[in-house]
Design a protein around this motif. Structure first.
Motif, mmCIF file in Angstrom:
data_model
loop_
_atom_site.group_PDB
_atom_site.id
_atom_site.type_symbol
_atom_site.label_atom_id
_atom_site.label_comp_id
_atom_site.label_asym_id
_atom_site.label_seq_id
_atom_site.Cartn_x
_atom_site.Cartn_y
_atom_site.Cartn_z
ATOM 1 N N UNK A 130 -1.064 10.752 -4.599
ATOM 2 C CA UNK A 130 -2.009 9.596 -4.776
ATOM 3 C C UNK A 130 -1.863 8.823 -3.402
ATOM 4 N N UNK A 131 -2.994 8.490 -2.740
ATOM 5 C CA UNK A 131 -2.900 7.565 -1.500
ATOM 6 C C UNK A 131 -3.401 6.271 -2.079
ATOM 7 N N UNK A 132 -3.552 5.356 -0.796
ATOM 8 C CA UNK A 132 -3.950 3.870 -0.986
ATOM 9 C C UNK A 132 -5.460 4.176 -1.305
ATOM 10 N N UNK A 133 -6.334 5.010 -0.968
ATOM 11 C CA UNK A 133 -7.640 5.162 -1.166
ATOM 12 C C UNK A 133 -8.095 5.964 -2.407
ATOM 13 N N UNK A 134 -6.947 6.647 -3.009
ATOM 14 C CA UNK A 134 -7.159 7.428 -3.935
ATOM 15 C C UNK A 134 -6.437 8.653 -4.008
ATOM 16 N N UNK A 135 -6.960 9.664 -4.898
ATOM 17 C CA UNK A 135 -6.114 11.142 -4.918
ATOM 18 C C UNK A 135 -6.635 11.827 -3.598
ATOM 19 N N UNK A 136 -5.335 12.085 -3.038
ATOM 20 C CA UNK A 136 -5.528 12.919 -1.696
ATOM 21 C C UNK A 136 -5.329 14.585 -1.786
ATOM 22 N N UNK A 137 -4.460 14.985 -2.697
ATOM 23 C CA UNK A 137 -4.513 16.306 -3.229
ATOM 24 C C UNK A 137 -3.764 16.570 -4.432
ATOM 25 N N UNK A 138 -3.740 17.600 -5.030
ATOM 26 C CA UNK A 138 -2.913 18.127 -6.111
ATOM 27 C C UNK A 138 -2.167 19.342 -5.942
ATOM 28 N N UNK A 139 -0.974 19.044 -6.500
ATOM 29 C CA UNK A 139 0.046 20.471 -6.202
ATOM 30 C C UNK A 139 0.194 20.996 -7.577
ATOM 31 N N UNK A 140 0.277 22.399 -7.748
ATOM 32 C CA UNK A 140 0.403 22.952 -8.908
ATOM 33 C C UNK A 140 1.588 24.084 -8.716
ATOM 34 N N UNK A 141 2.371 24.026 -9.711
ATOM 35 C CA UNK A 141 3.406 25.034 -9.654
ATOM 36 C C UNK A 141 3.337 25.883 -10.908
ATOM 37 N N UNK A 142 3.354 27.297 -10.909
ATOM 38 C CA UNK A 142 3.311 28.148 -11.962
ATOM 39 C C UNK A 142 4.647 28.496 -12.323
ATOM 40 N N UNK A 143 4.852 28.937 -13.530
ATOM 41 C CA UNK A 143 5.975 29.460 -14.051
ATOM 42 C C UNK A 143 6.541 30.694 -13.473
ATOM 43 N N UNK A 144 5.758 31.465 -12.669
ATOM 44 C CA UNK A 144 6.208 32.467 -11.913
ATOM 45 C C UNK A 144 6.822 32.139 -10.552
ATOM 46 N N UNK A 145 6.757 30.891 -10.443
ATOM 47 C CA UNK A 145 7.312 30.300 -8.907
ATOM 48 C C UNK A 145 6.156 29.877 -7.965
ATOM 49 N N UNK A 146 5.010 30.418 -8.078
ATOM 50 C CA UNK A 146 3.865 30.397 -7.026
ATOM 51 C C UNK A 146 3.462 28.731 -7.188
ATOM 52 N N UNK A 147 2.932 28.390 -5.885
ATOM 53 C CA UNK A 147 2.662 27.091 -5.673
ATOM 54 C C UNK A 147 1.154 26.943 -4.914
ATOM 55 N N UNK A 148 0.448 26.074 -5.547
ATOM 56 C CA UNK A 148 -0.921 25.951 -4.924
ATOM 57 C C UNK A 148 -0.982 24.671 -4.530
ATOM 58 N N UNK A 149 -2.122 24.153 -3.633
ATOM 59 C CA UNK A 149 -2.454 22.606 -3.235
ATOM 60 C C UNK A 149 -3.821 23.041 -3.392
ATOM 61 N N UNK A 150 -4.447 21.778 -3.834
ATOM 62 C CA UNK A 150 -5.746 21.634 -4.002
ATOM 63 C C UNK A 150 -6.365 20.246 -3.590
ATOM 64 N N UNK A 182 0.792 -1.146 0.048
ATOM 65 C CA UNK A 182 -0.020 0.080 -0.047
ATOM 66 C C UNK A 182 0.668 1.117 0.184
ATOM 67 N N UNK A 183 1.935 1.218 0.742
ATOM 68 C CA UNK A 183 2.745 2.338 0.899
ATOM 69 C C UNK A 183 3.491 2.747 -0.417
ATOM 70 N N UNK A 184 3.895 1.547 -1.110
ATOM 71 C CA UNK A 184 4.650 1.514 -2.466
ATOM 72 C C UNK A 184 3.668 2.150 -3.505
ATOM 73 N N UNK A 185 2.167 1.740 -3.531
ATOM 74 C CA UNK A 185 1.436 2.268 -4.543
ATOM 75 C C UNK A 185 1.203 3.587 -4.254
ATOM 76 N N UNK A 186 0.862 3.899 -2.882
ATOM 77 C CA UNK A 186 0.908 5.374 -2.823
ATOM 78 C C UNK A 186 2.072 6.370 -3.003
ATOM 79 N N UNK A 187 1.695 7.149 -4.150
ATOM 80 C CA UNK A 187 2.940 7.994 -4.476
ATOM 81 C C UNK A 187 2.435 9.017 -5.369
ATOM 82 N N UNK A 188 3.412 10.032 -5.576
ATOM 83 C CA UNK A 188 2.923 11.216 -6.408
ATOM 84 C C UNK A 188 3.202 10.979 -7.870
ATOM 85 N N UNK A 189 2.365 11.765 -8.574
ATOM 86 C CA UNK A 189 2.366 11.197 -10.206
ATOM 87 C C UNK A 189 2.358 12.680 -10.892
#
Length: 149
Positions: free
Chosen positions: A58-78, A20-27
């Motif tokens: 991604x976590x065991x149960x599905x998508x936990x969150x999204x991280x978005x990085x913009x070209x100007x350096x800003x970062x968002x989490x959804x 489960x931990x191996x399958x939970x990863x960022x993509x």
């Protein structure tokens, strides 16, 4: 024989947990694979600033969150539905359209020579980091609570 069954069960449990931990990863994903809510947020508040990368956490149960990085350096989490959780301007002024009006008004009135560079939305509160380094905490209605250390 009883001990062998117990040991086998323990190994099976360990195998399941490790698997489960191996399958939970960022993509890495393409920006158009973000949830519609996140895409709308980006289009409304960061129009014209290209996405440099998007990560699906991604976590065991599905998508936990999204991280978005913009070209100007800003970062968002959804969150998994595309609702914003955190917007980090990396010391740049954030667009104020998504920041609750009471938070905007309080910071403008009480800290007129600063601007908001980071905004976090928690379940019951907001946290705004100002350009002077102060972190202000607000309740979920945008009422000022305290300066955070």
């Amino acid at each position: 024989m009883e001990n062998v069954k117990k040991i086998t069960r323990v190994f099976i449990l360990i195998f399941i947990l490790v698997g489960g931990f191996i399958s939970a990863q960022d993509r890495a994903i393409h920006a158009n694979q973000l949830p519609k809510t996140a895409k709308n947020f980006l289009a409304a508040h960061f129009k014209g600033i290209p996405v440099s990368s998007a990560i699906e956490d991604r976590e065991i149960y599905g998508v936990d969150e999204y991280k978005v990085y913009l070209n100007n350096g800003m970062k968002m989490e959804f969150d998994s539905h595309g609702n914003w959780k955190e917007v980090d301007g990396k010391h740049q002024k954030l667009p104020y359209g998504f920041i609750p009006a009471p938070v905007r008004n309080y910071t403008a009135r009480n800290f007129p020579n600063t601007y908001i560079v980071k905004m976090e939305k928690k379940r019951w509160s907001y946290k705004a980091e100002l350009s002077n380094g102060l972190e202000l905490e607000f309740d979920r209605n945008g009422n000022f609570k305290r300066i955070d250390d």
